[in-house]
Design a protein around this motif. Structure first.
Motif, PDB file in Angstrom:
ATOM      1  N   ASP A  93     -29.906  10.911  52.491  1.00  0.00           N
ATOM      2  CA  ASP A  93     -30.897  11.770  53.144  1.00  0.00           C
ATOM      3  C   ASP A  93     -32.321  11.242  52.998  1.00  0.00           C
ATOM      4  O   ASP A  93     -33.270  11.915  53.391  1.00  0.00           O
ATOM      5  CB  ASP A  93     -30.810  13.193  52.576  1.00  0.00           C
ATOM      6  CG  ASP A  93     -30.988  13.222  51.071  1.00  0.00           C
ATOM      7  OD1 ASP A  93     -31.214  12.143  50.483  1.00  0.00           O
ATOM      8  OD2 ASP A  93     -30.892  14.317  50.485  1.00  0.00           O
ATOM      9  N   LYS A 137     -34.012  11.004  50.380  1.00  0.00           N
ATOM     10  CA  LYS A 137     -34.720  11.701  49.318  1.00  0.00           C
ATOM     11  C   LYS A 137     -34.057  11.481  47.965  1.00  0.00           C
ATOM     12  O   LYS A 137     -34.251  12.272  47.035  1.00  0.00           O
ATOM     13  CB  LYS A 137     -34.773  13.212  49.621  1.00  0.00           C
ATOM     14  CG  LYS A 137     -35.452  13.563  50.932  1.00  0.00           C
ATOM     15  CD  LYS A 137     -36.925  13.165  50.911  1.00  0.00           C
ATOM     16  CE  LYS A 137     -37.623  13.519  52.217  1.00  0.00           C
ATOM     17  NZ  LYS A 137     -39.047  13.118  52.207  1.00  0.00           N
ATOM     18  N   ASP A 160     -42.124  20.445  47.358  1.00  0.00           N
ATOM     19  CA  ASP A 160     -41.724  19.779  48.597  1.00  0.00           C
ATOM     20  C   ASP A 160     -40.664  18.718  48.332  1.00  0.00           C
ATOM     21  O   ASP A 160     -39.710  18.577  49.098  1.00  0.00           O
ATOM     22  CB  ASP A 160     -42.941  19.131  49.265  1.00  0.00           C
ATOM     23  CG  ASP A 160     -43.901  20.164  49.830  1.00  0.00           C
ATOM     24  OD1 ASP A 160     -43.434  21.277  50.156  1.00  0.00           O
ATOM     25  OD2 ASP A 160     -45.102  19.873  49.943  1.00  0.00           O
ATOM     26  N   CYS A 161     -40.824  17.959  47.260  1.00  0.00           N
ATOM     27  CA  CYS A 161     -39.830  16.930  46.928  1.00  0.00           C
ATOM     28  C   CYS A 161     -38.497  17.559  46.547  1.00  0.00           C
ATOM     29  O   CYS A 161     -37.427  17.038  46.887  1.00  0.00           O
ATOM     30  CB  CYS A 161     -40.343  16.058  45.781  1.00  0.00           C
ATOM     31  SG  CYS A 161     -41.738  15.006  46.233  1.00  0.00           S
ATOM     32  N   THR A 179     -37.274  20.414  47.589  1.00  0.00           N
ATOM     33  CA  THR A 179     -36.631  20.994  48.769  1.00  0.00           C
ATOM     34  C   THR A 179     -36.359  19.969  49.868  1.00  0.00           C
ATOM     35  O   THR A 179     -35.775  20.312  50.895  1.00  0.00           O
ATOM     36  CB  THR A 179     -37.510  22.127  49.335  1.00  0.00           C
ATOM     37  OG1 THR A 179     -38.813  21.610  49.640  1.00  0.00           O
ATOM     38  CG2 THR A 179     -37.626  23.256  48.316  1.00  0.00           C
ATOM     39  N   GLY A 180     -36.814  18.747  49.666  1.00  0.00           N
ATOM     40  CA  GLY A 180     -36.531  17.707  50.658  1.00  0.00           C
ATOM     41  C   GLY A 180     -37.562  17.599  51.754  1.00  0.00           C
ATOM     42  O   GLY A 180     -37.358  16.854  52.717  1.00  0.00           O
ATOM     43  N   ARG A 181     -38.690  18.324  51.642  1.00  0.00           N
ATOM     44  CA  ARG A 181     -39.735  18.228  52.650  1.00  0.00           C
ATOM     45  C   ARG A 181     -40.679  17.068  52.333  1.00  0.00           C
ATOM     46  O   ARG A 181     -40.642  16.495  51.244  1.00  0.00           O
ATOM     47  CB  ARG A 181     -40.519  19.548  52.731  1.00  0.00           C
ATOM     48  CG  ARG A 181     -39.684  20.739  53.181  1.00  0.00           C
ATOM     49  CD  ARG A 181     -40.583  21.914  53.566  1.00  0.00           C
ATOM     50  NE  ARG A 181     -41.386  22.367  52.445  1.00  0.00           N
ATOM     51  CZ  ARG A 181     -41.018  23.333  51.608  1.00  0.00           C
ATOM     52  NH1 ARG A 181     -39.848  23.924  51.772  1.00  0.00           N
ATOM     53  NH2 ARG A 181     -41.808  23.703  50.612  1.00  0.00           N
ATOM     54  N   THR A 182     -41.541  16.745  53.258  1.00  0.00           N
ATOM     55  CA  THR A 182     -42.496  15.660  53.069  1.00  0.00           C
ATOM     56  C   THR A 182     -43.495  16.027  51.985  1.00  0.00           C
ATOM     57  O   THR A 182     -44.101  17.099  52.020  1.00  0.00           O
ATOM     58  CB  THR A 182     -43.252  15.367  54.378  1.00  0.00           C
ATOM     59  OG1 THR A 182     -42.310  15.025  55.390  1.00  0.00           O
ATOM     60  CG2 THR A 182     -44.223  14.212  54.178  1.00  0.00           C
ATOM     61  N   CYS A 183     -43.657  15.128  51.034  1.00  0.00           N
ATOM     62  CA  CYS A 183     -44.559  15.383  49.906  1.00  0.00           C
ATOM     63  C   CYS A 183     -46.001  15.163  50.342  1.00  0.00           C
ATOM     64  O   CYS A 183     -46.348  14.127  50.915  1.00  0.00           O
ATOM     65  CB  CYS A 183     -44.211  14.455  48.737  1.00  0.00           C
ATOM     66  SG  CYS A 183     -45.292  14.657  47.303  1.00  0.00           S
TER      67      CYS A 183
END
Length: 390
Positions: free
Chosen positions: A10, A12, A29-30, A32-36
């Motif tokens: 993924d 990540k 964010d990291c 949850t897999g969102r952009t940091c």
């Protein structure tokens, strides 16, 4: 199991892996897999670990291919993370005990090869050390790749300790001496290449760092500085750096060991302040897949007060061997083997030999001249010339 199950499927994986290895305190964010977007998040250092991630994918591929589609004990990233966490949490447990802790569903009365392979994968990811037994072929022994493997009755911390024996050197173990500075300046990689013709070869096993294969004239260099710096960050606030067990719990090798490897790279072989050394290092990054992070010097973020000058105990013997080779190089070609040149002792022996030969020739010439003069005198005595009448 497929390679994808353990790889960065993924995109990540690295923040999660770093959390397991060095307890990164990543942002939400990291997680949850969102952009940091946080400037303080350690995930901003991901780009410094790209070469390490290449190594990670390589060891994962080797592990997967070794089973050729068969079921393994480590099937997913989570399985691997659990094995690494158990290694860190139980540094004084033996291999057999760790196998039972990491794989509790297997037979508790014995240790299988699958269990050992699973933990070996964890050690390779955690410390970039391969603890598995190697095939003792003549080629492996000749190239210096043989290392003692981790036996089932040996604690993890004891295996690490035995893998890196310490030593003492009358110069290299004293960083504040003038001789230490002089020896370090001689050991630049540009000198090793020019004067000894050494080939520098990258290695991914930290135990092989600075191993010099004299027969093939190859120097192995461990170069994953991004990985080393993360270990230094993990132990920067550790009170007792002499405790190996505490270092392992932080996901790090002994701090002194890591400092020596990093200093031997950026302060000895390739001092970044030296333009020629830096150009050689840049060529190794471009052509030999060295870690690009090796070109970036960091101090305050990874070192503590008093760690400006590093004495050597783990790698003193290997650096000393290289220095001795510079001072007394072994003859490499046929002509050099016959003449045994390029060292003070050999030059002295050759000069002595030439002097003896010259003295013999001079003596023979003197003898010939004396003999000729004697012969002329004898002829003059035998055949005197009568004086002419006036």
């Amino acid at each position: 199991m497929t390679l994808k199950a353990l790889d960065d499927a993924d995109g990540k994986l690295l923040p999660r892996l770093a959390q397991t290895l060095w307890s990164w305190d990543v942002c939400v964010d990291c997680v949850t897999g969102r952009t940091c977007i946080s400037q303080e998040c350690p995930s901003n250092r991901i780009f410094q670990l790209q070469r390490y991630m290449q190594y990670y994918r390589a060891v994962i591929a080797t592990y997967v291919e070794g089973y050729s589609g068969k079921k393994t004990l480590i099937e997913t990233c989570e399985d691997l993370f659990v094995a690494i966490s158990i290694l860190k949490s139980n540094p004084d447990a033996t291999l057999a005990e760790l196998c039972r802790l990491a794989f509790p569903t297997t037979d508790p009365t014995s240790v299988s090869s699958e269990q050992i392979d699973g933990l070996s994968l964890g050690v390779r990811v955690l410390f970039m050390i391969d603890p598995s037994a190697l095939h003792h072929s003549s080629h492996i022994l000749e190239m210096g790749s043989f290392r003692a493997h981790w036996r089932s009755d040996v604690p993890f911390s004891k295996f690490i300790q035995d893998a890196f024996p310490t030593g003492h050197h009358h110069v290299l173990s004293y960083a504040n001496s003038e001789l230490f500075v002089n020896v370090k300046s001689e050991l630049k990689a540009i000198h090793l290449r020019r004067r000894l013709g050494i080939t520098i070869r990258a290695t991914s096993d930290i135990r092989n760092h600075l191993y010099f294969n004299r027969r093939h004239n190859i120097l192995e260099v461990y170069h994953y500085t991004g990985f080393l710096k993360e270990q230094l960050r993990a132990t920067k606030d550790l009170d007792d750096c002499s405790s190996l067990s505490l270092s392992i719990k932080r996901g790090a090798l002994p701090r002194q060991l890591v400092l020596e490897v990093l200093d031997s790279l950026q302060g000895v072989l390739f001092p970044l302040a030296d333009p020629k050394s830096k150009r050689l290092l840049q060529s190794l990054v471009s052509n030999s897949s060295f870690d690009p992070d090796i070109l970036k010097f960091e101090h305050s973020s990874i070192r503590r007060l008093g760690e400006e000058n590093i004495s050597y105990t783990y790698f003193a013997d290997r650096l000393s061997d290289l220095y001795n080779e510079l001072q007394n190089p072994r003859p490499r070609g046929w002509l050099e083997q016959e003449m045994e040149r390029k060292s003070g002792a050999r030059y002295m022996m050759m000069a002595t030999l030439v002097g003896v030969v010259f003295a013999v020739l001079l003596g023979m010439a003197s003898l010939a001249v004396s003999s000729y003069q004697t012969w002329i005198a004898y002829q003059a005595w035998q055949h005197p010339i009568a004086p002419q009448d006036q």
